[in-house]
Write a protein that holds these residues in place. Structure first.
Motif, PDB file in Angstrom:
ATOM      1  N   SER A 114     -21.668  17.168  72.087  1.00  0.00           N
ATOM      2  CA  SER A 114     -20.886  15.973  71.756  1.00  0.00           C
ATOM      3  C   SER A 114     -20.165  16.103  70.428  1.00  0.00           C
ATOM      4  O   SER A 114     -20.494  16.964  69.591  1.00  0.00           O
ATOM      5  CB  SER A 114     -21.808  14.738  71.698  1.00  0.00           C
ATOM      6  OG  SER A 114     -22.428  14.501  72.940  1.00  0.00           O
ATOM      7  N   CYS A 115     -19.185  15.227  70.231  1.00  0.00           N
ATOM      8  CA  CYS A 115     -18.432  15.153  68.986  1.00  0.00           C
ATOM      9  C   CYS A 115     -17.631  13.860  68.997  1.00  0.00           C
ATOM     10  O   CYS A 115     -17.612  13.135  69.991  1.00  0.00           O
ATOM     11  CB  CYS A 115     -17.502  16.365  68.812  1.00  0.00           C
ATOM     12  SG  CYS A 115     -16.505  16.741  70.281  1.00  0.00           S
ATOM     13  N   ASP A 116     -16.982  13.559  67.878  1.00  0.00           N
ATOM     14  CA  ASP A 116     -16.223  12.314  67.738  1.00  0.00           C
ATOM     15  C   ASP A 116     -14.730  12.573  67.896  1.00  0.00           C
ATOM     16  O   ASP A 116     -14.254  13.708  67.790  1.00  0.00           O
ATOM     17  CB  ASP A 116     -16.491  11.683  66.366  1.00  0.00           C
ATOM     18  CG  ASP A 116     -17.948  11.283  66.188  1.00  0.00           C
ATOM     19  OD1 ASP A 116     -18.628  11.071  67.215  1.00  0.00           O
ATOM     20  OD2 ASP A 116     -18.404  11.202  65.029  1.00  0.00           O
ATOM     21  N   ALA A 121     -16.964  14.454  61.968  1.00  0.00           N
ATOM     22  CA  ALA A 121     -17.606  15.014  63.157  1.00  0.00           C
ATOM     23  C   ALA A 121     -16.638  15.123  64.334  1.00  0.00           C
ATOM     24  O   ALA A 121     -17.059  15.141  65.486  1.00  0.00           O
ATOM     25  CB  ALA A 121     -18.812  14.172  63.550  1.00  0.00           C
ATOM     26  N   ALA A 122     -15.339  15.210  64.020  1.00  0.00           N
ATOM     27  CA  ALA A 122     -14.329  15.293  65.084  1.00  0.00           C
ATOM     28  C   ALA A 122     -14.478  16.592  65.863  1.00  0.00           C
ATOM     29  O   ALA A 122     -14.915  17.626  65.337  1.00  0.00           O
ATOM     30  CB  ALA A 122     -12.934  15.196  64.479  1.00  0.00           C
ATOM     31  N   CYS A 123     -14.087  16.540  67.123  1.00  0.00           N
ATOM     32  CA  CYS A 123     -14.182  17.716  67.985  1.00  0.00           C
ATOM     33  C   CYS A 123     -13.331  18.858  67.439  1.00  0.00           C
ATOM     34  O   CYS A 123     -12.215  18.652  66.967  1.00  0.00           O
ATOM     35  CB  CYS A 123     -13.723  17.355  69.392  1.00  0.00           C
ATOM     36  SG  CYS A 123     -14.735  16.100  70.191  1.00  0.00           S
ATOM     37  N   ASP A 124     -13.876  20.064  67.511  1.00  0.00           N
ATOM     38  CA  ASP A 124     -13.227  21.259  66.990  1.00  0.00           C
ATOM     39  C   ASP A 124     -13.540  22.401  67.946  1.00  0.00           C
ATOM     40  O   ASP A 124     -14.694  22.607  68.319  1.00  0.00           O
ATOM     41  CB  ASP A 124     -13.754  21.561  65.583  1.00  0.00           C
ATOM     42  CG  ASP A 124     -13.004  22.679  64.874  1.00  0.00           C
ATOM     43  OD1 ASP A 124     -12.640  23.667  65.537  1.00  0.00           O
ATOM     44  OD2 ASP A 124     -12.821  22.579  63.653  1.00  0.00           O
ATOM     45  N   VAL A 125     -12.531  23.152  68.337  1.00  0.00           N
ATOM     46  CA  VAL A 125     -12.738  24.227  69.288  1.00  0.00           C
ATOM     47  C   VAL A 125     -13.641  25.320  68.726  1.00  0.00           C
ATOM     48  O   VAL A 125     -14.298  26.050  69.476  1.00  0.00           O
ATOM     49  CB  VAL A 125     -11.377  24.810  69.736  1.00  0.00           C
ATOM     50  CG1 VAL A 125     -10.734  25.611  68.621  1.00  0.00           C
ATOM     51  CG2 VAL A 125     -11.524  25.636  71.008  1.00  0.00           C
ATOM     52  N   LEU A 126     -13.728  25.430  67.411  1.00  0.00           N
ATOM     53  CA  LEU A 126     -14.546  26.467  66.781  1.00  0.00           C
ATOM     54  C   LEU A 126     -15.869  25.953  66.226  1.00  0.00           C
ATOM     55  O   LEU A 126     -16.621  26.715  65.629  1.00  0.00           O
ATOM     56  CB  LEU A 126     -13.760  27.140  65.649  1.00  0.00           C
ATOM     57  CG  LEU A 126     -12.563  27.986  66.096  1.00  0.00           C
ATOM     58  CD1 LEU A 126     -11.847  28.567  64.893  1.00  0.00           C
ATOM     59  CD2 LEU A 126     -12.997  29.091  67.043  1.00  0.00           C
ATOM     60  N   VAL A 127     -16.165  24.653  66.408  1.00  0.00           N
ATOM     61  CA  VAL A 127     -17.404  24.083  65.888  1.00  0.00           C
ATOM     62  C   VAL A 127     -18.023  23.183  66.951  1.00  0.00           C
ATOM     63  O   VAL A 127     -17.422  22.186  67.350  1.00  0.00           O
ATOM     64  CB  VAL A 127     -17.169  23.268  64.601  1.00  0.00           C
ATOM     65  CG1 VAL A 127     -18.500  22.723  64.078  1.00  0.00           C
ATOM     66  CG2 VAL A 127     -16.475  24.107  63.540  1.00  0.00           C
ATOM     67  N   ALA A 151     -24.205  24.909  61.601  1.00  0.00           N
ATOM     68  CA  ALA A 151     -22.755  25.030  61.403  1.00  0.00           C
ATOM     69  C   ALA A 151     -22.162  26.248  62.106  1.00  0.00           C
ATOM     70  O   ALA A 151     -20.979  26.248  62.448  1.00  0.00           O
ATOM     71  CB  ALA A 151     -22.448  25.079  59.914  1.00  0.00           C
ATOM     72  N   GLY A 152     -22.941  27.275  62.345  1.00  0.00           N
ATOM     73  CA  GLY A 152     -22.415  28.488  62.953  1.00  0.00           C
ATOM     74  C   GLY A 152     -22.331  28.454  64.464  1.00  0.00           C
ATOM     75  O   GLY A 152     -21.827  29.394  65.067  1.00  0.00           O
ATOM     76  N   VAL A 153     -22.844  27.397  65.105  1.00  0.00           N
ATOM     77  CA  VAL A 153     -22.763  27.308  66.562  1.00  0.00           C
ATOM     78  C   VAL A 153     -21.349  26.915  66.935  1.00  0.00           C
ATOM     79  O   VAL A 153     -20.879  25.831  66.612  1.00  0.00           O
ATOM     80  CB  VAL A 153     -23.783  26.308  67.133  1.00  0.00           C
ATOM     81  CG1 VAL A 153     -23.604  26.170  68.648  1.00  0.00           C
ATOM     82  CG2 VAL A 153     -25.201  26.764  66.817  1.00  0.00           C
ATOM     83  N   GLN A 154     -20.680  27.797  67.622  1.00  0.00           N
ATOM     84  CA  GLN A 154     -19.255  27.630  67.883  1.00  0.00           C
ATOM     85  C   GLN A 154     -18.976  27.188  69.308  1.00  0.00           C
ATOM     86  O   GLN A 154     -18.188  26.282  69.550  1.00  0.00           O
ATOM     87  CB  GLN A 154     -18.534  28.968  67.620  1.00  0.00           C
ATOM     88  CG  GLN A 154     -17.049  28.951  67.922  1.00  0.00           C
ATOM     89  CD  GLN A 154     -16.514  30.346  68.141  1.00  0.00           C
ATOM     90  OE1 GLN A 154     -16.886  31.023  69.081  1.00  0.00           O
ATOM     91  NE2 GLN A 154     -15.633  30.781  67.250  1.00  0.00           N
ATOM     92  N   GLN A 155     -19.625  27.820  70.240  1.00  0.00           N
ATOM     93  CA  GLN A 155     -19.245  27.627  71.635  1.00  0.00           C
ATOM     94  C   GLN A 155     -20.215  26.689  72.327  1.00  0.00           C
ATOM     95  O   GLN A 155     -20.465  25.574  71.866  1.00  0.00           O
ATOM     96  CB  GLN A 155     -19.139  28.975  72.344  1.00  0.00           C
ATOM     97  CG  GLN A 155     -18.211  28.930  73.527  1.00  0.00           C
ATOM     98  CD  GLN A 155     -17.199  30.066  73.534  1.00  0.00           C
ATOM     99  OE1 GLN A 155     -16.989  30.757  72.556  1.00  0.00           O
ATOM    100  NE2 GLN A 155     -16.556  30.255  74.666  1.00  0.00           N
ATOM    101  N   ASN A 156     -20.804  27.081  73.447  1.00  0.00           N
ATOM    102  CA  ASN A 156     -21.633  26.185  74.234  1.00  0.00           C
ATOM    103  C   ASN A 156     -23.100  26.287  73.849  1.00  0.00           C
ATOM    104  O   ASN A 156     -23.500  27.088  73.012  1.00  0.00           O
ATOM    105  CB  ASN A 156     -21.482  26.527  75.712  1.00  0.00           C
ATOM    106  CG  ASN A 156     -22.014  27.923  76.007  1.00  0.00           C
ATOM    107  OD1 ASN A 156     -21.367  28.915  75.711  1.00  0.00           O
ATOM    108  ND2 ASN A 156     -23.208  28.012  76.568  1.00  0.00           N
ATOM    109  N   THR A 157     -23.935  25.461  74.513  1.00  0.00           N
ATOM    110  CA  THR A 157     -25.379  25.573  74.411  1.00  0.00           C
ATOM    111  C   THR A 157     -25.969  25.616  75.814  1.00  0.00           C
ATOM    112  O   THR A 157     -25.296  25.366  76.808  1.00  0.00           O
ATOM    113  CB  THR A 157     -25.999  24.386  73.651  1.00  0.00           C
ATOM    114  OG1 THR A 157     -25.744  23.171  74.382  1.00  0.00           O
ATOM    115  CG2 THR A 157     -25.428  24.277  72.247  1.00  0.00           C
ATOM    116  N   GLY A 158     -27.270  25.933  75.898  1.00  0.00           N
ATOM    117  CA  GLY A 158     -28.012  25.877  77.147  1.00  0.00           C
ATOM    118  C   GLY A 158     -29.326  25.175  76.900  1.00  0.00           C
ATOM    119  O   GLY A 158     -30.002  25.463  75.908  1.00  0.00           O
TER     120      GLY A 158
END
Length: 457
Positions: A114-116, A121-127, A151-158
């Motif tokens: 999620s993001c705002d 906390a706005a959505c960012d393709v790299l964060v 802060a280093g998590v850039q892409q997806n999670t599982g």
């Protein structure tokens, strides 16, 4: 979103450059967006009725098979990770941005990347900003807690269910480690820490699974543009993390957007994986469908092979894979360049079949193996909302004749005529086979919204 995570290049003053590359292999683009009207009612959370029938996979439909299936619909989230106008991050770019899991007491939860819309906390393709945890009770979803991602998590999670906790994994590109975030539904406590196993630079596209015996498995691919990428997985058998178990992927750049399934019985530690294999130099990549197998009780690397394609319609990405726990026969759905779903079958101990057409004009399709032995495929016919077919009985070693099974259309709110993401409740993330179909979907009109659809097939 496809990116080369934390890719170090030679630039002045020794700077670290991070590049994000979008590709149409994992985004629907304009062709899929058939329903472009106002959302107009997705927030109502009203029950909808889907008329249809399910039948035996081995027989033609009969009157005795027919029944009416109800679909209970409610909004889960309005802060799903998405950037309007971005070709790099739409609301359903991968199979891993939303995670349905059910606790042993029957309570259903959803962990959402999620993001705002605006602000810090706005959505960012790299964060990848945070995880929002939602609880389902009395027909309503409520956000119970949030956890900031490292802060280093850039892409997806599982996310998987680990005991009575939700365990979520991402790649911390700043430390080249898997980040593990844990959330306890009973207390709402959460925390994140790095797994103390080093990963190569430019590793990303994480996935996670839990075996029938409770082994935790986490994987990611190391991206090397132009070829020579690798794939790594780690395992926790109950006493701590082991690995990485790493290997080459046949000269491809990476193996990403992976779906996985465990076998049953004496093969319960074995896992099969369906991957998107990438080749070429950015941004001129090409994509193909791959499959890999590994015994997670071993220290072996995953060996990937290439799926065959429909005539003149190459496979370019993944949809899903499932194993029938009663027979260990495997079923796989891949996405083709034309936007069709190609179906593959592998009898226990045999090779994958040639491709057959499941359905044209479908962006997402997911399997669900149910506790009563049925296997369903849930999919989004472009411009027609949500649908499913159910295989009730199967002979061992025989492919499912999906075309002989009736399509059951699910009535969904406006804004969901074209579906970009389908997240399922499935044994691969919680060990237990679900008893009903529970899916979370993202539609084309409001990609910040996630809708829960509960079906009694």
């Amino acid at each position: 979103m496809r990116s080369l995570a934390a890719l170090t290049v030679v630039v002045p003053v020794g700077a670290l450059a991070i590049f994000a590359f979008a590709h149409c292999g994992s985004s629907p683009g304009g062709a899929v967006c058939v329903d472009c009207g106002a959302d107009g009612g997705a927030d109502a959370g009203l029950d909808a009725i889907a008329d249809g029938a399910a039948s035996d996979a081995s027989d033609a439909p009969t009157a005795a098979d027919a029944h009416v299936a109800s679909a209970r619909i409610a909004v889960i989230s309005k802060t799903h990770r998405f950037i309007a106008g971005s070709s790099g991050m739409f609301g359903g770019w991968g199979p891993h941005l939303g995670h349905l899991v059910r606790r042993a007491d029957g309570e259903l939860w959803f962990a959402d990347d999620s993001c705002d819309d605006t602000g810090a906390a706005a959505c960012d393709v790299l964060v990848n900003r945070r995880l929002d945890y939602y609880r389902f009770a009395n027909g309503t979803w409520t956000r119970a807690a949030s956890q900031a991602l490292p802060a280093g998590v850039q892409q997806n999670t599982g996310t998987i269910l680990d005991g009575d906790s939700l365990a979520t994994y991402g790649v911390n590109t700043s430390t080249s480690r898997f980040a593990e975030c844990r959330f306890a539904p009973a207390t709402l406590a959460s925390s994140c820490t790095d797994v103390a196993i080093a990963l190569p630079a430019a590793t990303n596209y994480v996935g996670a699974a839990v075996s029938p015996a409770g082994f935790k498995i986490v994987w990611a691919t190391t991206v090397k543009d132009g070829g020579g990428g690798s794939f790594s997985w780690i395992a926790d058998y109950g006493g701590g993390w082991n690995g990485p178990r790493s290997g080459a992927i046949g000269g491809y750049n990476d193996a990403s957007y992976i779906h996985a399934a465990f076998f049953g019985g004496a093969r319960a530690s074995e896992m099969t994986m369906h991957a998107e294999l990438v080749s070429g130099l950015a941004p001129n990549w090409t994509f193909t469908g791959g499959v890999g197998d590994v015994d997670t009780a071993s220290a072996n690397a995953v060996t990937f092979g290439v799926l065959g394609s429909l005539a003149n319609d190459p496979v370019i990405s993944t949809n899903d894979v499932v194993v029938d726990p009663a027979t260990n026969d495997a079923h796989l759905a891949a996405r083709t360049k034309s936007g069709a779903v190609a179906y593959y079958f592998r009898a226990a101990g045999q090779a994958w079949s040639a491709a057959t057409l499941f359905q044209a004009s479908v962006y997402r399709a997911r399997f669900v193996a149910l506790a009563d032995g049925r296997i369903a495929i849930v999919y989004g016919p472009n411009g027609k909302g949500l649908a499913y077919r159910v295989s009730k009985t199967r002979a061992a070693g025989v492919a499912i004749a999906w075309a002989s099974l009736p399509e059951v259309a699910v009535t969904v709110p406006a804004g969901y005529a074209s579906i970009y993401a389908i997240y399922t409740e499935a044994a691969i993330t919680q060990r237990a086979l679900p008893t009903t179909l529970n899916v979370a979907i993202v539609g084309s009109v409001d990609q910040r919204e996630v809708l829960h659809v509960a079906i009694d097939p």
